[in-house]
Design a protein around this motif. Structure first.
Motif, PDB file in Angstrom:
ATOM      1  N   HIS A 170       0.812  -1.223   0.000  1.00 41.16           N
ATOM      2  CA  HIS A 170       0.000   0.000   0.000  1.00 41.16           C
ATOM      3  C   HIS A 170       0.852   1.284   0.000  1.00 41.16           C
ATOM      4  O   HIS A 170       0.508   2.265  -0.660  1.00 41.16           O
ATOM      5  N   HIS A 174       1.067   4.257  -2.810  1.00 43.37           N
ATOM      6  CA  HIS A 174       0.925   5.710  -2.610  1.00 43.37           C
ATOM      7  C   HIS A 174       2.075   6.454  -3.287  1.00 43.37           C
ATOM      8  O   HIS A 174       1.870   7.450  -3.981  1.00 43.37           O
ATOM      9  N   SER A 199       0.162  10.020   5.555  1.00 44.85           N
ATOM     10  CA  SER A 199      -1.179   9.431   5.459  1.00 44.85           C
ATOM     11  C   SER A 199      -1.732   9.248   6.859  1.00 44.85           C
ATOM     12  O   SER A 199      -1.206   9.799   7.834  1.00 44.85           O
ATOM     13  N   GLY A 200      -2.819   8.463   6.965  1.00 42.42           N
ATOM     14  CA  GLY A 200      -3.389   8.218   8.283  1.00 42.42           C
ATOM     15  C   GLY A 200      -2.512   7.283   9.097  1.00 42.42           C
ATOM     16  O   GLY A 200      -2.419   7.395  10.309  1.00 42.42           O
ATOM     17  N   GLY A 201      -1.863   6.341   8.445  1.00 48.91           N
ATOM     18  CA  GLY A 201      -1.056   5.355   9.145  1.00 48.91           C
ATOM     19  C   GLY A 201       0.432   5.652   9.139  1.00 48.91           C
ATOM     20  O   GLY A 201       1.180   5.063   9.915  1.00 48.91           O
ATOM     21  N   GLY A 226      -1.597  12.423   9.542  1.00 46.45           N
ATOM     22  CA  GLY A 226      -3.036  12.208   9.349  1.00 46.45           C
ATOM     23  C   GLY A 226      -3.745  11.968  10.676  1.00 46.45           C
ATOM     24  O   GLY A 226      -4.830  12.507  10.924  1.00 46.45           O
ATOM     25  N   ASP A 230      -6.787  13.899  12.484  1.00 47.21           N
ATOM     26  CA  ASP A 230      -7.994  13.189  12.927  1.00 47.21           C
ATOM     27  C   ASP A 230      -8.282  13.473  14.399  1.00 47.21           C
ATOM     28  O   ASP A 230      -9.431  13.686  14.794  1.00 47.21           O
ATOM     29  N   GLY A 244     -10.353  13.035   9.612  1.00 53.93           N
ATOM     30  CA  GLY A 244     -10.708  14.383  10.054  1.00 53.93           C
ATOM     31  C   GLY A 244     -10.004  15.486   9.278  1.00 53.93           C
ATOM     32  O   GLY A 244     -10.299  16.664   9.459  1.00 53.93           O
ATOM     33  N   GLY A 245      -9.049  15.101   8.407  1.00 53.47           N
ATOM     34  CA  GLY A 245      -8.242  16.096   7.702  1.00 53.47           C
ATOM     35  C   GLY A 245      -9.046  17.129   6.929  1.00 53.47           C
ATOM     36  O   GLY A 245      -8.875  18.334   7.134  1.00 53.47           O
ATOM     37  N   GLU A 249      -9.092  21.128   7.670  1.00 55.18           N
ATOM     38  CA  GLU A 249      -8.600  22.052   6.637  1.00 55.18           C
ATOM     39  C   GLU A 249      -9.648  23.120   6.315  1.00 55.18           C
ATOM     40  O   GLU A 249      -9.328  24.303   6.226  1.00 55.18           O
ATOM     41  N   GLY A 349      -2.662  10.372   1.908  1.00 48.90           N
ATOM     42  CA  GLY A 349      -3.923  11.103   2.078  1.00 48.90           C
ATOM     43  C   GLY A 349      -3.767  12.572   2.431  1.00 48.90           C
ATOM     44  O   GLY A 349      -4.489  13.422   1.907  1.00 48.90           O
ATOM     45  N   ASN A 353      -4.137  17.966   1.093  1.00 45.24           N
ATOM     46  CA  ASN A 353      -4.320  19.248   1.798  1.00 45.24           C
ATOM     47  C   ASN A 353      -3.689  20.399   1.006  1.00 45.24           C
ATOM     48  O   ASN A 353      -2.495  20.384   0.710  1.00 45.24           O
ATOM     49  N   THR A 380      -5.655  10.218  -1.567  1.00 47.24           N
ATOM     50  CA  THR A 380      -6.290   9.324  -0.593  1.00 47.24           C
ATOM     51  C   THR A 380      -6.510   7.946  -1.246  1.00 47.24           C
ATOM     52  O   THR A 380      -6.324   7.785  -2.455  1.00 47.24           O
ATOM     53  N   ASP A 381      -6.921   6.979  -0.429  1.00 47.89           N
ATOM     54  CA  ASP A 381      -6.998   5.595  -0.917  1.00 47.89           C
ATOM     55  C   ASP A 381      -8.062   5.413  -2.010  1.00 47.89           C
ATOM     56  O   ASP A 381      -9.178   5.912  -1.880  1.00 47.89           O
TER      57      ASP A 381
HETATM   58  O1  KG4 Z   1      -3.785   7.644   2.485  1.00 47.27           O
HETATM   59  P1  KG4 Z   1      -5.050   7.636   3.248  1.00 47.27           P
HETATM   60  O2  KG4 Z   1      -6.338   7.757   2.491  1.00 47.27           O
HETATM   61  O3  KG4 Z   1      -5.148   6.351   4.137  1.00 47.27           O
HETATM   62  C1  KG4 Z   1      -4.032   5.760   4.732  1.00 47.27           C
HETATM   63  O4  KG4 Z   1      -3.304   5.033   4.031  1.00 47.27           O
HETATM   64  O5  KG4 Z   1      -3.812   6.054   5.932  1.00 47.27           O
HETATM   65  O6  KG4 Z   1      -4.951   8.808   4.318  1.00 47.27           O
HETATM   66  C2  KG4 Z   1      -5.978   9.112   5.180  1.00 47.27           C
HETATM   67  C3  KG4 Z   1      -5.532  10.259   6.057  1.00 47.27           C
HETATM   68  C4  KG4 Z   1      -6.535  10.564   7.171  1.00 47.27           C
HETATM   69  O7  KG4 Z   1      -5.830  10.736   8.382  1.00 47.27           O
HETATM   70  C5  KG4 Z   1      -7.155  11.862   6.686  1.00 47.27           C
HETATM   71  O8  KG4 Z   1      -7.608  12.679   7.768  1.00 47.27           O
HETATM   72  C6  KG4 Z   1      -6.006  12.513   5.953  1.00 47.27           C
HETATM   73  O9  KG4 Z   1      -5.387  11.455   5.268  1.00 47.27           O
HETATM   74  N1  KG4 Z   1      -6.470  13.531   4.990  1.00 47.27           N
HETATM   75  C7  KG4 Z   1      -6.196  14.837   5.116  1.00 47.27           C
HETATM   76  C8  KG4 Z   1      -6.862  15.486   4.044  1.00 47.27           C
HETATM   77  N2  KG4 Z   1      -7.499  14.530   3.294  1.00 47.27           N
HETATM   78  C9  KG4 Z   1      -7.249  13.336   3.895  1.00 47.27           C
HETATM   79  N3  KG4 Z   1      -5.488  15.513   6.031  1.00 47.27           N
HETATM   80  C10 KG4 Z   1      -5.410  16.853   5.894  1.00 47.27           C
HETATM   81  N4  KG4 Z   1      -6.027  17.541   4.904  1.00 47.27           N
HETATM   82  C11 KG4 Z   1      -6.751  16.907   3.961  1.00 47.27           C
HETATM   83  N5  KG4 Z   1      -7.355  17.588   2.990  1.00 47.27           N
END
Ligand code: KG4
Ligand code: ZN
Length: 418
Positions: A170, A174, A199-201, A226, A230, A244-245, A249, A349, A353, A380-381
């Motif tokens: 994954h 990305h 990302s989130g993780g 991320g 959140d 929560g991103g 934002e 993800g 932003n 994002t995913d």
């Molecule tokens: O890559 P992703 O879709 O999933 C993972 O692989 O983790 O990333 C998700 C993360 C979440 O924490 C989400 O809040 C953040 O990306 N995210 C953002 C924005 N869009 C998604 N954080 C800040 N600003 C954004 N516009």
């Protein structure tokens, strides 16, 4: 908080709910501290009965992604053209819980996977997986029970239609999204390059020298960027479903980023690592103090303009931390003259932003670096990332055996930098 969806909880889910209430959400995270396990070339390249696509210039791949809370599928052609896409977001399912609940995510993936795959194929003008040349699916890292839904579907299709199969990493997917040729006239990002994966993780700086060949220069000690978004969203009582991103934002646009002084993390450490848990506590302390002074019960009840200032100030400092670590990584690579790395891929993800994109763009301009960022919806995913990563692997003749059923909750792919 009560979920609004009707769902009978199993004993396991009840235990998980108690765990979430007491300790916060579980993480589907590896922080690069485990031994390297990702070896796309070390195993044999599995020869599908149909063989590898005969014409490597022009083949199509069905990609499937179900590692967390989005069920995605896409058909992508090897020249980078996205022929068809479908995505089922689960944010409405997780929002009442304040974050992703693995059991609910798995059920939603199971409910949607067939429809999403069919929709992606039809959008590409195809009727079944027999019409593509190969199949790729995320096999890790992520939530194991969720990964399994996509992986089982993809493997069944690969076996049924005798297609080459790629188990996609994954994080690599990305990163490789920065190499997808978005416009056939523009050139493609070539190796080697620096990647900032947010990302989130994960929250990592990586030196990328080839497919399956990535070195971690720096990672996070605790939360990812991320997660910090959140948790800030949750603190301010904003809806957090798939993340929560985006809401933080949006709210930050109405606030003053200098209104509330917060400390930039790891000021005394001159390395490339990240830490967001101190900033998270800092925001919480300030928000709780403001709530007390304002005579409201929790930060979620603060007046809108104060919440907007908190969101903007958090975002400002969170990005300052990224800028500082990134600048140091750029200097390090600039000094490694023989590599000549002057390209940055901003991926994951959080790369969706706009403020982060603009500020990193400024930094790249200052240092005369090229910047490559996927369009926000592809940060994002989604399924395209699995399809494109599979295309990249197939191009270097690397595929996997679809009859091996493994998925990997933790799936490190890079050696720590030494
Ligand atoms: O890559 P992703 O879709 O999933 C993972 O692989 O983790 O990333 C998700 C993360 C979440 O924490 C989400 O809040 C953040 O990306 N995210 C953002 C924005 N869009 C998604 N954080 C800040 N600003 C954004 N516009
Ligand atoms: Zn992701």
């Amino acid at each position: 908080m009560q979920p609004s969806v009707q769902h009978e909880e199993s004993p396991k889910e009840k235990r998980r709910k108690r765990f979430i209430e007491q300790k916060g959400l579980p993480k589907a995270v590896d922080r690069g501290q485990f031994a390297t396990t990702y070896h796309p070339y070390d195993g044999h390249s599995f020869q599908a009965l149909s063989g590898l696509p005969p014409n490597l210039q022009n083949f199509t791949v069905l990609g499937i992604e179900s590692s967390c809370d989005d069920t995605g599928a896409a058909v992508v052609r090897s020249d980078g053209t996205i022929l068809g896409e479908a995505l089922a977001s689960q944010s409405h399912i997780h929002a009442p819980w304040g974050g992703v609940v693995p059991g609910l995510a798995k059920e939603a993936h199971e409910a949607e996977i067939d429809r999403i795959v069919q929709e992606a194929l039809e959008a590409a003008g195809m009727t079944s997986a027999a019409d593509v040349d190969a199949i790729g699916v995320t096999v890790g890292p992520g939530l194991e029970i969720c990964l399994r839904v996509g992986a089982t579907k993809a493997r069944a299709l690969a076996v049924e239609h005798e297609k080459p199969f790629v188990g996609v990493h994954h994080l690599e997917a990305h990163i490789l999204m920065a190499r997808l040729p978005y416009d056939s006239a523009s050139k493609q990002l070539g190796f080697p390059f620096l990647a900032l994966l947010v990302s989130g993780g994960h929250c990592q700086l990586l030196k990328c020298t080839g497919i399956g060949n990535m070195t971690v220069l720096g990672g996070t000690f605790d939360d990812s960027l991320g997660e910090a978004y959140d948790k800030t969203a949750r603190l301010l009582g904003l809806p957090v479903g798939g993340g929560g991103g985006p809401v933080v934002e949006r709210l930050a646009r109405e606030g003053d980023p200098t209104a509330i002084p917060l400390s930039v993390p790891l000021q005394s450490r001159k390395d490339l690592d990240f830490s967001y848990s101190g900033l998270k506590s800092n925001v919480r302390r300030v928000a709780e103090r403001l709530a007390k002074e304002g005579g409201v019960e929790t930060p979620a009840n603060l007046p809108h303009p104060i919440k907007a200032n908190l969101a903007a100030s958090f975002q400002h400092v969170a990005i300052q931390h990224v800028e500082q670590r990134l600048r140091r990584a750029m200097i390090l690579l600039e000094e490694e003259e023989e590599e000549g790395i002057r390209s940055l891929a901003l991926v994951g993800g959080v790369a969706a932003n706009q403020v982060l994109r603009t500020r990193i763009e400024g930094l790249c301009k200052q240092r005369s670096w090229d910047l490559w960022i996927p369009p926000p919806r592809l940060c994002t995913d989604q399924g395209t990332m699995s399809a494109w990563a599979a295309i990249e692997r197939i191009r270097v003749q690397s595929t996997d055996d679809p009859t091996i059923p493994d998925v990997y909750a933790r799936y490190p792919f890079a050696q720590p930098f030494s």
